[in-house]
Design a protein around this motif. Structure first.
Motif, PDB file in Angstrom:
ATOM      1  N   GLN A   1     -40.901  -9.118 -26.868  1.00 13.16           N
ATOM      2  CA  GLN A   1     -39.891  -8.311 -27.302  1.00 13.16           C
ATOM      3  C   GLN A   1     -40.266  -6.905 -26.960  1.00 13.16           C
ATOM      4  N   ARG A   2     -41.801  -6.613 -26.963  1.00 15.78           N
ATOM      5  CA  ARG A   2     -42.231  -5.276 -26.409  1.00 15.78           C
ATOM      6  C   ARG A   2     -41.571  -5.044 -25.061  1.00 15.78           C
ATOM      7  N   ALA A   3     -41.526  -6.181 -23.978  1.00 16.57           N
ATOM      8  CA  ALA A   3     -41.304  -5.932 -22.758  1.00 16.57           C
ATOM      9  C   ALA A   3     -39.469  -5.476 -22.695  1.00 16.57           C
ATOM     10  N   LEU A   4     -38.869  -6.259 -23.527  1.00 18.27           N
ATOM     11  CA  LEU A   4     -37.480  -5.892 -23.719  1.00 18.27           C
ATOM     12  C   LEU A   4     -37.100  -4.418 -24.162  1.00 18.27           C
ATOM     13  N   ALA A   5     -38.145  -4.017 -24.957  1.00 20.92           N
ATOM     14  CA  ALA A   5     -37.846  -2.804 -25.557  1.00 20.92           C
ATOM     15  C   ALA A   5     -38.169  -1.799 -24.353  1.00 20.92           C
TER      16      ALA A   5
END
Length: 673
Positions: free
Chosen positions: A40-44
């Motif tokens: 999720q952090r990478a997509l953000a």
């Protein structure tokens, strides 16, 4: 008891793996949660870096840095997506396909050349990926957690049942073990503990338990062996820590006691040590045997007990020395005043006659003392300082007390180190003769020189005798030093005389060499140099003549028979006696520098010197005035009738390579005189 343990084990062992499935499930779920959060952090990050790329293009800035960060965020998404696990494989497959399609579209949009329109599409695509994939990830994680919690609760229920059964088994085994332990304690452990405690007491030097009984079983064998060990340990302890002759604790006991006191009180509080040397012990042992001498020391040790209100301990540190350790604890310091009082009482008690086997002895003693930590830093130095103080006390006669200081041992170590340096210097030829001229001022002619020893160090530094001669005279080194320097000086003068200079060479004869040794030294020097013995003068101080006059007279007669001239050095001070002028048949006399300097202020001294001039002239004795340092000294001595002079006014002592140049310049009038 063993059966109870086995039954409990059969019940407990199946329960040991009961939580294995729970553990693996919980770890797997934690791993999935962590990976989901990272994804999720990478997509953000993809969404944020896409917006940053669009902003750089709109501002006309270089988009390379923003593009690199975006590519890094995309790589993180791909890496985490490949390892994302889940129980819902269909959902994961659909999510993975959606993210891969979006990433492929981003790849196409980011191909150069970049423009604002494509950057805007990339921003919308990154936002869509972040929103939709984030929601799907959250849904998958919630569903996965719910299933995991349900399975975990089921496993915990099963585990509780197994643990309850295991606890019951353990409690039963424990009760059985307690019952068996009480039985074992009464029959085995209590006797074994008593034996063990007694054995430890024996090994540490204490008395064992007196209630032990020698039974007929194995414990009885242990008790018997232990008592044999106790007897052997006591014998070894007596040998190691007790003096067999006097029954007093020995040097080992003193060292152990000093270490213990220092350990318990490293800072506060002091204690004192006295060493009492019984000087007559050796005489008693030589005259009456070891048994009576040891009996006398045993009596001396008994007399030295309970000397003072201060706590004292008595030790015998060697054959003729008894130590007294005075310790007040940490409440009050022991002072030298305390030691003086105790030493006075000890010497007074020892002064009373000792009767052993109808023999009556008078013990003479001395004492050396020190206070810790003022006079020493460690137990070994503590004893050594007292031994040095005792040696000094013995040099003053019986019944004296001297206190040691930390500097005593330092001086002894320095003395030993200097002795070894001198010995090494002699081997390397570092001790050389320097020459101070003797001048006939009436004729302005140099008639000889006094040989003075100098230590020429390897670095070129020249050391005066005041720094080493006391060490050499205190050992056999003075003979080797005199031999080396005199032989070289005689060879040098022989060479000078062969070149036409009629010079006499004089040397100082140490009081330590007034024996047959000096004859060998002089004979060797005369033989090696082939110098005329009449050109050699042996200067002897009158102090050296005091003592065994008969033996000294024989040595001086032998020197005179070799053809060597004798001269009295430092005449006019100390033990000056006119009898020496005829008893030892001296051929020369040297006025002490103190008398030479005093003549300038004292008319009586002038008359004494004038009388010496007349006396030596009548006796045909050569008179030399030493210590002529100024022109006024020279003029006064010449006025009083002295012709031969020596001193700094003419020259200091010089090495042989400078002496002849100085001699030529002086006799040629180049040098003032």
């Amino acid at each position: 008891m063993n059966l109870a343990i086995v039954l409990a084990g059969l019940v407990i062992v199946p329960s040991l793996d009961a939580d294995r499935d729970i553990e693996s499930d919980v770890l797997g779920r934690a791993n999935r949660v962590a990976m989901t959060v990272v994804l999720q952090r990478a997509l953000a990050d993809v969404r944020r870096e896409s917006a940053a790329l669009q902003a750089d293009l709109a501002a006309g800035a270089d988009p390379a840095l923003a593009l690199a960060r975006l590519q890094s965020a995309r790589a993180m998404v791909r890496n985490q997506l490949a390892f994302l696990p889940s129980r819902n494989e269909a959902g994961v497959t659909a999510l993975r396909q959606y993210i891969e399609d979006g990433d492929a579209q981003l790849e196409a949009l980011l191909q150069p050349p970049l423009d604002a329109a494509r950057a805007e599409q990339a921003v919308r695509l990154g936002a869509a990926l972040d929103d939709r994939a984030g929601r799907q990830l959250s849904t998958l994680m919630e569903r996965d957690n719910a299933e995991g919690l349900r399975d975990t609760a089921t496993e915990f229920t099963r585990l509780h049942r197994r643990l309850a059964i295991a606890l019951g088994a353990v409690l039963g085994a424990l009760l059985l073990s307690v019952a068996l332990s009480v039985f074992a304690y009464r029959r085995v452990l209590r006797p074994l503990g008593s034996v063990t405690g007694s054995l430890n007491a024996v090994l540490t030097g204490r008395q064992p338990n007196s209630n032990m009984i020698e039974t007929a079983d194995e414990f009885g064998d242990i008790v018997r062996a232990m008592r044999r060990i106790q007897a052997q340990a006591e014998h070894i302890r007596r040998i190691a820590y007790l003096d067999p002759g006097s029954g007093l604790p020995n040097r080992n006991s003193l060292d152990a006691e000093l270490r213990e006191v220092r350990r318990l009180r490293p800072i506060d509080g002091t204690h004192g040590l006295l060493l009492i040397g019984v000087d007559t012990y050796v005489a008693i042992r030589s005259g009456f045997g070891t048994r009576l001498a040891e009996a006398a020391m045993r009596t001396a040790g008994e007399r030295l007990r309970n000397l003072d209100v201060l706590p004292t301990q008595t030790f015998r540190v060697d054959a003729e020395t008894i130590a007294l350790l005075i310790d007040r604890g940490s409440t009050e310091a022991v002072t030298r005043v305390d030691l003086k009082r105790i030493a006075a009482e000890a010497l007074l008690r020892l002064a009373q006659p000792v009767e052993v086997d109808e023999q009556r002895f008078l013990l003479t003693a001395n004492a050396g003392g020190a206070v810790y930590p003022d006079d020493a830093r460690d137990p070994e130095e503590y004893v050594n300082v007292c031994l040095e103080a005792l040696r000094l006390a013995r040099s003053e006669g019986a019944g004296h007390l001297r206190f040691g200081e930390r500097g005593h041992t330092h001086r002894l170590r320095r003395h030993l180190a200097l002795t070894e340096q001198i010995r090494s210097g002699l081997r390397q030829g570092q001790f050389v003769p320097f020459f101070q001229p003797i001048v006939d001022v009436a004729r302005r002619k140099v008639v000889g020189a006094e040989t003075l020893t100098r230590w020429r160090q390897p670095d070129g530094r020249v050391t005066l005798p005041s720094e080493f001669i006391f060490v050499a005279e205190g050992s056999d080194l003075i003979a080797d030093m005199t031999r080396a320097v005199l032989a070289r000086a005689c060879t040098t003068f022989r060479n000078w005389n062969d070149r036409g200079y009629e010079l006499r060479v004089s040397f100082n004869l140490s009081a330590k060499l007034l024996s047959a040794n000096v004859l060998d030294i002089v004979r060797e020097a005369l033989k090696e140099s082939s110098i005329n013995p009449a050109h050699l003068v042996a200067e002897v101080t009158e102090t050296a003549l005091v003592g065994n006059v008969d033996d000294v007279s024989l040595v001086l007669d032998d020197l005179r028979n070799l053809g060597v001239m004798l001269s009295l050095d430092d005449f006019g001070t100390g033990y000056s006696s006119l009898t020496h002028l005829y008893r030892f048949d001296v051929g020369g006399l040297k006025i002490d520098p103190v008398l030479t300097r005093a003549a300038a202020q004292n008319r009586r001294v002038q008359e004494i010197i004038r009388s010496l001039v007349q006396l030596t002239s009548a006796l045909d004795i050569t008179l030399i005035s030493e210590g002529v340092e100024t022109e006024d000294d020279m003029r006064l001595m010449r006025k009083l009738g002295v012709r031969l002079m020596q001193g700094f006014f003419f020259s200091r002592a010089m090495p042989e390579e400078q002496f002849l140049d100085w001699l030529r310049n002086y006799e040629a009038g180049i040098l003032a005189a």
